[in-house]
Design an enzyme around this catalytic site. Structure first.
Site, PDB file in Angstrom:
ATOM      1  CE  LYS A 288      -4.027   2.808   1.856  1.00 57.58           C
ATOM      2  NZ  LYS A 288      -4.973   1.892   3.204  1.00 57.58           N
ATOM      3  CD  GLU A 377     -18.896  -2.986   9.513  1.00 50.70           C
ATOM      4  OE1 GLU A 377     -18.464  -2.313   8.633  1.00 50.70           O
ATOM      5  OE2 GLU A 377     -18.855  -4.238   9.112  1.00 50.70           O
ATOM      6  NE  ARG A 405     -21.249  -3.357   5.915  1.00 51.18           N
ATOM      7  CZ  ARG A 405     -19.878  -3.979   4.753  1.00 51.18           C
ATOM      8  NH1 ARG A 405     -19.312  -2.738   4.089  1.00 51.18           N
ATOM      9  NH2 ARG A 405     -19.891  -4.695   4.436  1.00 51.18           N
TER      10      ARG A 405
END
Length: 642
Positions: A288, A377, A405
């Site tokens: 990244k 979540e 969610r």
């Protein structure tokens, strides 16, 4: 501002133009694409490190695939800037995430190359599988379907559900696992450890280099030869890794890990995989922030750094000449530590957003009492519920839009059981440049309809601290505190905390003719509106409701007995929100008043800075003041004491 592109990149308007280059030229194309992203994001802002990490993969995919006929689905979309630039949006890329500009995420309405709208993680495999099954049904056997998903997004339950289903479908699906050991913050969990084992197994890495090419050749010879080769390969993989391959167990053909920055090798492998039938997974190892040293070194900081000097790496921040109010998330981060130091029952939980919600402060100060559970979540909520059954007081911090969610868990695992879980909903209301997938528009509506739930919103930092203090007291039950993205309004915010009576609002200022009822930080726009109105001889009253559930009925009786004109203001959806609750109260109690509700309309609100969106939706200070005037009030000759 417009930024010039490199000489090769300038020739690419759409992926078909990319195919004019030889495979040897793709490395230079990748270099120019990476530099273009650096140049534009440094002066315009946006997500940064994620897109740098998949430059070569993006180039290779569009070089090999026949997009948009072949379906390419990006998970979350933080990493799709290169994709946007190569698919007809280079000239408009400087408007990325700006008001009325292009979206920071893939968006179906923006381009036919954006096959699926994203913004929340872990949806790509399910979506791509749906596309693959649909293509199979329609007889489009030549169509490729590719989902690019990060190892962080792979931790979510939805990704596992999709893998489990895809393994039994004979569909043309390729899942590309972009493994950089990061989401926004470093990844956590057993899957991360498993992927690390694979990437560091030297014997296995020596073995896997040519396996895709061999299988491609055998598949052309005949199905029997292909089946035999698959069995041999599976056996060798299991021996070298000393364990069953997780993806193979789900009936995926697993290939990799390969270097995700070797564009020529990626191109070769993708061409080979195109000819292998059934569900496949290609494991790409990337970095990244690749190509920008500072982003490689501090990937969390450079996930979305804002404007920066691309030469020095200095992140540009507005330097104030006097102290500024803190971000609401930082008020939460510091306050939970203060509370936890005095209350040993308090725990902190977040699903993969420790730096975004500032729970990282508690994770550093009290590592045994703060948990990042990964992009999960639903698990975060039920994990919190489990803690609460044992007498602990978990503060579960989830962005408002992400909480959607886990709605079933909120009802089933927390509310029905009346457990004292404190839900701190960060980024409530319009969230800014991230747009509709991140706006916290619905939490007041979807939380206030749940029995046993307390739903609150602080108007400022002091109120946030007091609500957090209140929520951790005995027998509070399920308790929601929602607050917005960005800075508060108080420089002197670290004041002693005190309990607030649940369901008790407050009068901000008295007035005449009209009452403004607000909830949450948007009430500060009402305060600005009233200050401006006062100079013109209008003196509306202002009440901060604090709670949308339970409502302060004593306050509301007083309001409707005194005022026949009422304005409600909320940074949330009008359908089912605080204004709706006020109308319900008025109807249930036989009052008759003119009530004007200001808030997010029944529409999808696009991206932009928060003040721009407040104005668009009609509930910034100017809109509130205008609404007061439109009610036909007479100017007052005297001032009402506040």
């Amino acid at each position: 501002m417009q930024v010039p592109a490199g000489d090769l990149l300038e020739k690419i308007e759409f992926p078909s133009d990319l195919k004019q280059f030889s495979e040897d030229e793709l490395e230079l194309v990748s270099q120019q694409l990476r530099q273009y992203i650096i140049d534009v994001v440094s002066v315009n802002g946006g997500h940064f490190a994620a897109s740098l990490g998949v430059v070569e993969l993006t180039v290779a995919l569009h070089y090999v695939l026949n997009t948009p006929y072949d379906q390419l689905v990006w998970d979350v979309g933080h990493q799709a800037y290169g994709h946007k630039i190569l698919t007809g949006r280079r000239e408009n890329f400087h408007t990325n995430r700006l008001y009325n500009g292009i979206s920071g995420f893939p968006k179906r309405g923006e381009s036919e190359y954006d096959t699926f709208g994203v913004g929340h993680s872990s949806t790509s495999i399910s979506a791509a599988l749906g596309m693959a099954v649909a293509s199979h049904y329609k007889g489009e056997t030549d169509r490729q379907h590719v989902a690019v998903i990060g190892d962080g997004a792979m931790t979510a339950g939805l990704a596992f559900e999709a893998l489990n289903h895809a393994g039994i479908e004979n569909s043309n699906l390729l899942v590309i696992l972009n493994d950089n050991n990061m989401s926004i913050d470093p990844n956590v969990g057993a899957l991360k450890e498993y992927l690390t084992d694979i990437t560091t197994s030297k014997p296995y890495n020596r073995f896997r280099d040519d396996i895709a090419h061999v299988l491609t050749k055998l598949s052309a010879v005949g199905p029997d030869a292909f089946k035999i080769a698959k069995k041999i390969e599976k056996s060798i993989k299991g021996t070298l890794l000393k364990r069953s391959n997780f993806f193979e167990a789900l009936k995926f053909r697993y290939f990799g890990p390969i270097d995700g920055h070797d564009v020529k090798h990626l191109t070769k492998v993708l061409k080979d995989l195109r000819n292998i039938p059934g569900p496949k997974l290609l494991h790409c190892v990337t970095v990244k922030g690749k190509g920008y040293a500072l982003a490689e070194k501090d990937q969390t900081k450079w996930h979305a750094p804002g404007l920066f000097d691309k030469i020095t790496g200095e992140i540009k921040k507005n330097k104030a000449d006097k102290p500024q109010p803190p971000k609401y998330q930082d008020v939460f981060g510091h306050t939970i530590i203060e509370l936890a130091e005095k209350n040993p029952k308090i725990m902190g939980i977040t699903p993969a957003m420790p730096s975004g919600c500032s729970l990282n402060l508690m994770m550093k100060a009290m590592p045994a009492r703060a948990f990042d559970v990964g992009i999960a979540e639903q698990h975060a909520v039920t994990f919190s519920a489990g803690m609460a059954t044992q007498g602990l007081v978990p503060f579960c911090n989830i962005y408002s839009s992400f909480m959607q969610r886990a709605y079933d868990q909120v009802i089933h695992d927390v509310a029905i059981q009346k457990l004292n879980v404190v839900f701190c909903l960060d980024r409530a209301g319009v969230a800014g440049a991230d747009g509709p997938t991140h706006h916290g528009a619905y939490d007041l509506a979807y939380m206030r309809c749940i029995p046993n739930m307390t739903v609150s919103a602080p108007m400022n930092e002091e109120e946030l601290r007091n609500l957090m203090f209140t929520a951790q007291q005995e027998n509070m039950g399920p308790f929601v505190i929602r607050y917005p993205r960005g800075n508060g309004v108080m420089v002197d915010w670290q004041r002693p905390m005190k309990a607030i009576i649940v369901g008790k609002g407050r009068m901000v200022c008295d007035g005449e003719d009209v009452a403004i009822l607000s909830i949450g930080a948007i009430g500060n726009e009402a305060t600005k509106a009233i200050a401006a109105l006062n100079t013109e001889g209008y003196y509306p009253a202002h009440y901060d409701m604090r709670f949308v559930k339970p409502l302060d009925e004593v306050l509301l009786h007083n309001v409707f007995q005194k005022f026949n004109k009422v304005i409600t203001v909320e940074d949330g959806c009008l359908e089912g929100g605080m204004g709706s609750a006020i109308l319900e109260f008025m109807a249930d109690n036989g009052y008759n008043a003119t009530v004007k509700r200001l808030g997010i309309p029944d529409a999808i609100i696009e991206h932009g800075e928060q003040p721009e969106l407040w104005a668009e939706c009609g509930y910034d200070a100017a809109a509130i003041a205008q609404q007061v005037k439109q009610l036909g009030l007479k100017k007052s000759a005297h001032t009402i004491a506040s």
